[in-house]
Design a protein around this motif. Structure first.
Motif, PDB file in Angstrom:
ATOM      1  N   THR A   3     -46.973  -9.018  -9.967  1.00 18.16           N
ATOM      2  CA  THR A   3     -46.078  -8.303  -8.736  1.00 18.16           C
ATOM      3  C   THR A   3     -45.108  -9.654  -8.630  1.00 18.16           C
ATOM      4  N   ASN A   4     -43.978  -8.929  -7.646  1.00 18.18           N
ATOM      5  CA  ASN A   4     -42.814  -9.974  -7.747  1.00 18.18           C
ATOM      6  C   ASN A   4     -43.576 -11.487  -6.721  1.00 18.18           C
ATOM      7  N   ALA A   5     -44.460 -11.192  -6.124  1.00 13.13           N
ATOM      8  CA  ALA A   5     -45.030 -12.645  -5.478  1.00 13.13           C
ATOM      9  C   ALA A   5     -45.666 -13.348  -6.137  1.00 13.13           C
ATOM     10  N   LEU A  26     -35.717 -18.771 -15.407  1.00  7.34           N
ATOM     11  CA  LEU A  26     -35.410 -17.331 -15.424  1.00  7.34           C
ATOM     12  C   LEU A  26     -34.594 -16.871 -16.663  1.00  7.34           C
ATOM     13  N   GLN A  27     -33.657 -17.857 -17.250  1.00  7.39           N
ATOM     14  CA  GLN A  27     -32.896 -17.663 -18.456  1.00  7.39           C
ATOM     15  C   GLN A  27     -34.015 -17.809 -19.705  1.00  7.39           C
ATOM     16  N   ALA A  28     -34.851 -18.444 -19.788  1.00  7.63           N
ATOM     17  CA  ALA A  28     -35.795 -18.548 -20.914  1.00  7.63           C
ATOM     18  C   ALA A  28     -36.695 -17.204 -20.885  1.00  7.63           C
ATOM     19  N   ILE A  29     -37.035 -16.663 -19.568  1.00  6.64           N
ATOM     20  CA  ILE A  29     -37.860 -15.562 -19.824  1.00  6.64           C
ATOM     21  C   ILE A  29     -37.036 -14.394 -20.185  1.00  6.64           C
ATOM     22  N   ILE A  51     -33.295 -10.452 -14.769  1.00  7.05           N
ATOM     23  CA  ILE A  51     -34.110 -10.776 -13.701  1.00  7.05           C
ATOM     24  C   ILE A  51     -33.049 -10.960 -12.631  1.00  7.05           C
ATOM     25  N   ASP A  52     -33.376 -10.136 -11.541  1.00  7.84           N
ATOM     26  CA  ASP A  52     -32.712 -10.135 -10.202  1.00  7.84           C
ATOM     27  C   ASP A  52     -33.058 -11.582  -9.675  1.00  7.84           C
ATOM     28  N   ARG A  53     -31.922 -12.188  -9.201  1.00  7.31           N
ATOM     29  CA  ARG A  53     -32.342 -13.710  -8.876  1.00  7.31           C
ATOM     30  C   ARG A  53     -32.688 -13.908  -7.283  1.00  7.31           C
ATOM     31  N   LYS A  54     -32.532 -12.856  -6.750  1.00  7.12           N
ATOM     32  CA  LYS A  54     -33.274 -12.561  -5.353  1.00  7.12           C
ATOM     33  C   LYS A  54     -34.644 -11.881  -5.207  1.00  7.12           C
ATOM     34  N   THR A  55     -34.705 -10.741  -5.843  1.00 14.29           N
ATOM     35  CA  THR A  55     -35.972 -10.232  -5.736  1.00 14.29           C
ATOM     36  C   THR A  55     -36.985 -10.401  -6.876  1.00 14.29           C
ATOM     37  N   VAL A  96     -29.175   2.598 -21.367  1.00 18.68           N
ATOM     38  CA  VAL A  96     -30.404   3.502 -21.183  1.00 18.68           C
ATOM     39  C   VAL A  96     -31.561   2.405 -20.805  1.00 18.68           C
ATOM     40  N   PRO A  97     -32.094   2.819 -19.416  1.00 22.30           N
ATOM     41  CA  PRO A  97     -33.200   1.944 -19.211  1.00 22.30           C
ATOM     42  C   PRO A  97     -34.335   1.753 -19.793  1.00 22.30           C
ATOM     43  N   PHE A  98     -34.928   0.541 -20.081  1.00 19.85           N
ATOM     44  CA  PHE A  98     -36.074   0.660 -20.920  1.00 19.85           C
ATOM     45  C   PHE A  98     -37.286  -0.053 -20.368  1.00 19.85           C
ATOM     46  N   PRO A  99     -38.318   0.691 -20.079  1.00 23.92           N
ATOM     47  CA  PRO A  99     -39.559   0.327 -19.283  1.00 23.92           C
ATOM     48  C   PRO A  99     -40.233  -0.720 -19.919  1.00 23.92           C
ATOM     49  N   ALA A 100     -40.361  -1.861 -19.051  1.00 25.52           N
ATOM     50  CA  ALA A 100     -41.068  -3.140 -19.831  1.00 25.52           C
ATOM     51  C   ALA A 100     -42.454  -2.819 -20.379  1.00 25.52           C
TER      52      ALA A 100
END
Length: 426
Positions: A3-5, A26-29, A51-55, A96-100
């Protein structure tokens, strides 16, 4: 998927414990997931992870060309493309969105390994950048462990080593002890930054004066040179840029408090503070203190100074095992010879004869062992290097500066000294 948390908690931990900033993590990920996807799934070179820097929400997409005439992997028809972009036309490129989840187990494992490696690299780089400009500073750390005679010191979130040859004789350490030392060298090695500390180098004494003497820190008083027999005695030459200020008094301090603080840090090493002079004769007279020469003669051609002292002060001028005159030679950079101004008392004569005999013996032995000329061996002895072990105990840079030998001679001497010490060990 976490989860985001949970994701935020992991990033927070890496920031605190590894000292890596959030953006670098975040850049490494992002980079590692992209690399894993390109390696293990059918995506194009334009595959992107953000990766959204806020959420901290992870989004991935691929850029696919649109064509109603061509067919092939990753090429969409106009009808297919309009599911992602209602205005898509033939010849366009759409996201085209790509599901993780589509990355699969292998891709996820590859991403994890890459992320950790990049974070380790970033942490090492941060440590190196933090300390590379601190060479010459004094740092305070805690003894973490002892390995043979080397001391490993914890400096915040990193570790440094105080090698056996950079310790003061007689100093013992236990885990948890607080230690102050000079940052001698910082190297960026493949295994991580290597920080080497020293308490035995002359520069440590200079740095202590910068810390404890305000006039030195302000640049009004300059520590010109330090000659040191670590743990036993040092001679320090100082000069003032203000004619009205006595540099020696400034360094000694009121009731000697400043110099006492420095001596305490040096484990009660004796400290002679003398006045520097551009005049070789005046400088040598200061350097030979506490002895007071009755006369001095400067031989410019041979870069030598010949001093005469009272017979009853000959032992004082020479010092135990020649220490005083040897340190005076190091401090001034001149070869200093001492004689008595009248027939020498038996005790002083014996000291002089013993010193001369030992010096000649050391010169002869070093010349043979190191395969150098008599002149080279003489210079080694005169600046304080009396044995192969003593040579190896010094940093090559300091050794070369003290002896004024060229790099090739220094390398040869160290090579022979190493072979001798290893042979003795066997």
């Amino acid at each position: 998927m976490a989860t985001n948390a949970e994701f935020a908690a992991v990033i927070g931990y890496l920031e605190r414990e590894r000292g890596v900033d959030r953006e670098t993590i975040l850049q490494a990920i992002e980079g590692s997931v992209e690399q894993a996807a390109r390696k293990n799934t059918k995506v194009s070179a334009d595959f992107t992870v953000h990766i959204d820097r806020k959420t901290l929400e992870i989004k991935a997409w691929d850029l696919c060309p649109v064509s109603d005439t061509e067919r092939g992997p990753g090429i969409l028809t106009v009808a297919q493309a309009r599911r992602f972009d209602p205005e898509a036309q033939d010849g366009d490129t759409v996201k085209v969105p790509f599901p993780a989840a589509s990355l699969g187990r292998i891709a996820a494992q590859t991403a994890k390994q890459t992320i950790m490696q990049k974070i380790r690299d970033a942490a090492r780089t941060n440590v190196y950048n933090a300390y590379k400009d601190r060479v010459g500073d004094i740092v305070t750390g805690t003894v973490k462990l002892m390995a043979r005679k080397d001391v490993y010191v914890e400096l915040g979130k990193t570790e440094a080593v105080l090698p056996a040859k950079e310790r003061l004789p007689g100093e013992d350490y236990n885990t948890g002890d607080v230690v102050r030392a000079y940052v001698l060298r910082v190297q960026n090695e493949s295994s991580g930054p290597a920080i080497t500390l020293s308490r035995a180098c002359p520069e440590f004494v200079k740095a202590l004066f910068r810390l404890d003497v305000a006039e030195v820190a302000d640049g009004v008083v300059e520590v010109v040179a330090v000659a040191r027999d670590p743990g036993r005695r040092s001679k320090v030459a100082v000069r003032s840029l203000d004619p009205a200020l006595d540099p020696v008094s400034a360094c000694v301090g009121f009731h000697g408090m400043r110099v006492k603080n420095i001596v305490r840090e040096l484990n009660n090493e004796k400290l002679d503070i003398v006045r520097y002079s551009d005049d070789p004769e005046a400088y040598a007279r200061e350097a030979l203190k506490p002895a007071t020469p009755t006369s001095l003669r400067v031989d410019e051609a041979n870069h030598a100074i010949y001093a005469t002292v009272p017979a009853d002060k000959l032992s004082l001028a020479i010092g135990r095992s020649g220490q005083n005159v040897r340190l005076a030679c190091k401090l001034t950079g001149w070869k200093i010879s001492i004689t008595a101004d009248e027939p020498v008392a038996l005790g002083a004569l014996e000291d002089l004869q013993v010193f001369a005999s030992k010096r000649d013996e050391m010169v002869h032995t070093l010349a043979q062992e190191l395969e150098v000329t008599h002149a080279v061996a003489e210079r080694l002895v005169d600046v304080g290097f009396h044995s192969p072990e003593g040579i190896l105990a010094a940093e090559q840079a300091y050794f070369q500066e003290s002896t004024k030998f060229d790099a090739e001679t220094v390398e040869s001497i160290y090579r022979h000294a190493q072979a001798i010490v290893e042979a003795k060990g066997e």
